[in-house]
Design a protein around this motif. Sequence first.
Motif, PDB file in Angstrom:
ATOM      1  N   PHE A 100       0.849  -1.186   0.000  1.00  0.00           N
ATOM      2  CA  PHE A 100       0.000   0.000   0.000  1.00  0.00           C
ATOM      3  C   PHE A 100       0.890   1.244   0.000  1.00  0.00           C
ATOM      4  O   PHE A 100       2.094   1.165   0.247  1.00  0.00           O
ATOM      5  N   THR A 101       0.299   2.390  -0.274  1.00  0.00           N
ATOM      6  CA  THR A 101       1.041   3.650  -0.293  1.00  0.00           C
ATOM      7  C   THR A 101       0.546   4.555   0.839  1.00  0.00           C
ATOM      8  O   THR A 101      -0.591   4.436   1.296  1.00  0.00           O
ATOM      9  N   PHE A 102       1.428   5.453   1.278  1.00  0.00           N
ATOM     10  CA  PHE A 102       1.021   6.382   2.336  1.00  0.00           C
ATOM     11  C   PHE A 102       1.772   7.704   2.223  1.00  0.00           C
ATOM     12  O   PHE A 102       2.834   7.789   1.606  1.00  0.00           O
ATOM     13  N   ILE A 103       1.185   8.733   2.812  1.00  0.00           N
ATOM     14  CA  ILE A 103       1.795  10.050   2.945  1.00  0.00           C
ATOM     15  C   ILE A 103       2.059  10.288   4.427  1.00  0.00           C
ATOM     16  O   ILE A 103       1.200  10.023   5.275  1.00  0.00           O
ATOM     17  N   ASP A 104       3.245  10.783   4.733  1.00  0.00           N
ATOM     18  CA  ASP A 104       3.687  10.978   6.115  1.00  0.00           C
ATOM     19  C   ASP A 104       3.670  12.469   6.466  1.00  0.00           C
ATOM     20  O   ASP A 104       4.622  13.192   6.208  1.00  0.00           O
ATOM     21  N   LEU A 105       2.547  12.950   7.043  1.00  0.00           N
ATOM     22  CA  LEU A 105       2.438  14.352   7.448  1.00  0.00           C
ATOM     23  C   LEU A 105       3.002  14.542   8.857  1.00  0.00           C
ATOM     24  O   LEU A 105       2.952  13.619   9.672  1.00  0.00           O
ATOM     25  N   PHE A 106       3.527  15.736   9.130  1.00  0.00           N
ATOM     26  CA  PHE A 106       4.152  16.006  10.434  1.00  0.00           C
ATOM     27  C   PHE A 106       5.079  14.833  10.769  1.00  0.00           C
ATOM     28  O   PHE A 106       4.996  14.218  11.823  1.00  0.00           O
ATOM     29  N   ALA A 107       5.961  14.554   9.835  1.00  0.00           N
ATOM     30  CA  ALA A 107       6.717  13.297   9.846  1.00  0.00           C
ATOM     31  C   ALA A 107       7.684  13.175  11.010  1.00  0.00           C
ATOM     32  O   ALA A 107       8.023  12.058  11.415  1.00  0.00           O
ATOM     33  N   GLY A 108       8.152  14.310  11.556  1.00  0.00           N
ATOM     34  CA  GLY A 108       9.118  14.239  12.649  1.00  0.00           C
ATOM     35  C   GLY A 108      10.347  13.469  12.233  1.00  0.00           C
ATOM     36  O   GLY A 108      10.951  13.735  11.193  1.00  0.00           O
ATOM     37  N   ILE A 109      10.695  12.453  13.020  1.00  0.00           N
ATOM     38  CA  ILE A 109      11.848  11.615  12.673  1.00  0.00           C
ATOM     39  C   ILE A 109      11.418  10.240  12.161  1.00  0.00           C
ATOM     40  O   ILE A 109      12.237   9.338  12.017  1.00  0.00           O
ATOM     41  N   GLY A 110      10.108  10.070  11.899  1.00  0.00           N
ATOM     42  CA  GLY A 110       9.690   8.873  11.174  1.00  0.00           C
ATOM     43  C   GLY A 110       9.067   7.745  11.962  1.00  0.00           C
ATOM     44  O   GLY A 110       9.091   6.597  11.508  1.00  0.00           O
ATOM     45  N   GLY A 111       8.472   8.030  13.113  1.00  0.00           N
ATOM     46  CA  GLY A 111       7.851   6.962  13.893  1.00  0.00           C
ATOM     47  C   GLY A 111       6.745   6.249  13.142  1.00  0.00           C
ATOM     48  O   GLY A 111       6.665   5.020  13.137  1.00  0.00           O
ATOM     49  N   PHE A 112       5.867   7.009  12.479  1.00  0.00           N
ATOM     50  CA  PHE A 112       4.814   6.393  11.665  1.00  0.00           C
ATOM     51  C   PHE A 112       5.417   5.578  10.534  1.00  0.00           C
ATOM     52  O   PHE A 112       4.980   4.460  10.236  1.00  0.00           O
ATOM     53  N   ARG A 113       6.422   6.143   9.891  1.00  0.00           N
ATOM     54  CA  ARG A 113       6.998   5.498   8.711  1.00  0.00           C
ATOM     55  C   ARG A 113       7.617   4.142   9.044  1.00  0.00           C
ATOM     56  O   ARG A 113       7.456   3.174   8.281  1.00  0.00           O
ATOM     57  N   ILE A 114       8.318   4.060  10.161  1.00  0.00           N
ATOM     58  CA  ILE A 114       8.937   2.785  10.550  1.00  0.00           C
ATOM     59  C   ILE A 114       7.877   1.691  10.641  1.00  0.00           C
ATOM     60  O   ILE A 114       8.043   0.586  10.109  1.00  0.00           O
ATOM     61  N   ALA A 115       6.770   2.003  11.304  1.00  0.00           N
ATOM     62  CA  ALA A 115       5.712   1.004  11.485  1.00  0.00           C
ATOM     63  C   ALA A 115       5.056   0.630  10.168  1.00  0.00           C
ATOM     64  O   ALA A 115       4.828  -0.559   9.873  1.00  0.00           O
ATOM     65  N   LYS A 160      15.876  12.100   6.750  1.00  0.00           N
ATOM     66  CA  LYS A 160      16.527  11.778   5.477  1.00  0.00           C
ATOM     67  C   LYS A 160      17.642  10.757   5.636  1.00  0.00           C
ATOM     68  O   LYS A 160      17.798   9.858   4.797  1.00  0.00           O
ATOM     69  N   GLN A 161      18.419  10.883   6.698  1.00  0.00           N
ATOM     70  CA  GLN A 161      19.543   9.957   6.841  1.00  0.00           C
ATOM     71  C   GLN A 161      19.081   8.535   7.168  1.00  0.00           C
ATOM     72  O   GLN A 161      19.812   7.569   6.954  1.00  0.00           O
ATOM     73  N   ASN A 162      17.841   8.416   7.663  1.00  0.00           N
ATOM     74  CA  ASN A 162      17.302   7.082   7.960  1.00  0.00           C
ATOM     75  C   ASN A 162      16.482   6.477   6.824  1.00  0.00           C
ATOM     76  O   ASN A 162      16.434   5.257   6.683  1.00  0.00           O
ATOM     77  N   ALA A 188       7.910  12.256  19.212  1.00  0.00           N
ATOM     78  CA  ALA A 188       7.626  11.132  18.313  1.00  0.00           C
ATOM     79  C   ALA A 188       6.433  10.302  18.791  1.00  0.00           C
ATOM     80  O   ALA A 188       5.982  10.394  19.928  1.00  0.00           O
ATOM     81  N   VAL A 189       5.966   9.496  17.878  1.00  0.00           N
ATOM     82  CA  VAL A 189       4.895   8.554  18.173  1.00  0.00           C
ATOM     83  C   VAL A 189       5.539   7.218  18.555  1.00  0.00           C
ATOM     84  O   VAL A 189       6.565   6.835  17.993  1.00  0.00           O
ATOM     85  N   PRO A 190       4.992   6.482  19.552  1.00  0.00           N
ATOM     86  CA  PRO A 190       5.548   5.169  19.890  1.00  0.00           C
ATOM     87  C   PRO A 190       5.286   4.171  18.758  1.00  0.00           C
ATOM     88  O   PRO A 190       4.134   3.914  18.414  1.00  0.00           O
ATOM     89  N   VAL A 191       6.348   3.651  18.208  1.00  0.00           N
ATOM     90  CA  VAL A 191       6.260   2.846  16.988  1.00  0.00           C
ATOM     91  C   VAL A 191       5.350   1.622  17.121  1.00  0.00           C
ATOM     92  O   VAL A 191       4.512   1.380  16.239  1.00  0.00           O
ATOM     93  N   PRO A 192       5.454   0.812  18.176  1.00  0.00           N
ATOM     94  CA  PRO A 192       4.593  -0.382  18.246  1.00  0.00           C
ATOM     95  C   PRO A 192       3.099  -0.055  18.267  1.00  0.00           C
ATOM     96  O   PRO A 192       2.295  -0.824  17.746  1.00  0.00           O
ATOM     97  N   VAL A 193       2.713   1.077  18.856  1.00  0.00           N
ATOM     98  CA  VAL A 193       1.288   1.430  18.883  1.00  0.00           C
ATOM     99  C   VAL A 193       0.794   1.678  17.462  1.00  0.00           C
ATOM    100  O   VAL A 193      -0.262   1.183  17.056  1.00  0.00           O
TER     101      VAL A 193
END
Length: 455
Positions: free
Chosen positions: A25-40, A63-65, A436-441
């Motif tokens: 699936f595809t997604f857009i990462d708003l208010f991305a911070g350091i990528g907690g949503f993206r990792i999950a 970017k570096q991650n 950040a958002v807690p990744v497992p949640v």
Amino acid sequence: MKIICSQIPKQIELPLQLVTYQNKFTFIDLFAGIGGFRIALEKLGGQCLGYSEVDKQAIKVYKQNFISYLNKDELDLGDITKISELPPYIDIIVGGVPCQPWSVAGCLKGFEDPRGKLWFDVIRLVRKSQPKAFIFENVSGLASPKNRDNLELILQQFQNIGYCVKWKILNAYDFGLPQNRDRVFIVGIKNNIDRYQEYKFPNPLNIHPKVLDILEDIKNIQVVEKVKLGSETLFRGVVPPSRTRFQKNDELNDFFIFSDLRNGHTTIHSWDIIFTTDREKMICLTLLKHRRSKKYGNKDGNPLSFKNFQEIISDIQVSELNELVKKSILRLTHDNKYEFVNSKNMTGINDIYRIILPTADIVPTLTATGAKDYIATVSIYATHPEDYKNIFLEKIYRNKKYIPITAKHACKLQGFPANFNYHEKDDIARKHFGNAVPVPVVEYVAKELLKTLEI
């Protein structure tokens, strides 16, 4: 004294690993911070089409991650207020909308704060791009009675543009992290999708590693089984209503708070730290007990005059109060009344607010501003509250057997991967993890969403 072996349960994977799956699936990462949503979401097979963030240091870490020659053309969408449109064919939009307007720390200004108005930019982009679904996260204060009308307005706006919306407060502790972090999660599904009303938030995992289970610095500390005590011993018969779900009413607390404004079996006062007589301690406790009485003023905490003290302690002398002023426990106000020098709760004492024992189930919520919280590097055992406090002062506080919560700790407490590259400056990294958002949640919320969308 019984010693228990503590280890991370085998069912949980801590920390999550950055891995690549075939895109589902595809997604857009708003208010991305350091990528907690993206990792999950990437762990679940998602492909990011673009991200929006304005914090330059967070963008650098992001970017570096995540951005390499393999996805160098991925869209850096920039400031959400300046985004006119999003890429086509988006399955899910996610984001941790700035929380300060809805938090106590942010003064609860809500939509009066410019950051609160960013919700309308979110709604604008969802209306225009019409993704299949979205997941947004915010502080639990958004769902408080004070802000409930604002939450209902946000939900109604999403419903008006064609989405079935559900929300729930979820705690990181219930998803395998030893952190007390309540957050509102809002999930919306396009109402032209089959089963759009069937989404259910994930149930708690019932997997609870202790703080020492995931922090390398303290992992070899022995866990000592605590004794069971009655409410008369712990609270003199009256259990305080402010106790949280993480404080058991028949056990000693797993933390010590440094404050002259509160009292409890694990509260450390300034008169506990420096030499004071029993008489001086009694005078301090008298001010602590009566400072919130409406009889002495309308403030949350009122200073007391010498005359006020005389009404309570008939034989008190001015010299006794002035001696406590010399010891920097009390101070005189402009109208010649006495109040505590340490008159703000969260400032703590001697730059310490809380010391959490390594055997604790949780640490308090990590914040962007950082709290004066520390973790003890040794455990203690006692069978009575008074002994517990004295042992803590001698074994941990005076021997400086405690360490600050660093970015390395925060990374694990938020469920980020072991190989995550956070900012080289610890204070900036701690700020990023606090936001950040807690990744497992996110992972479990998104997993249930993908089931509903049949992806």
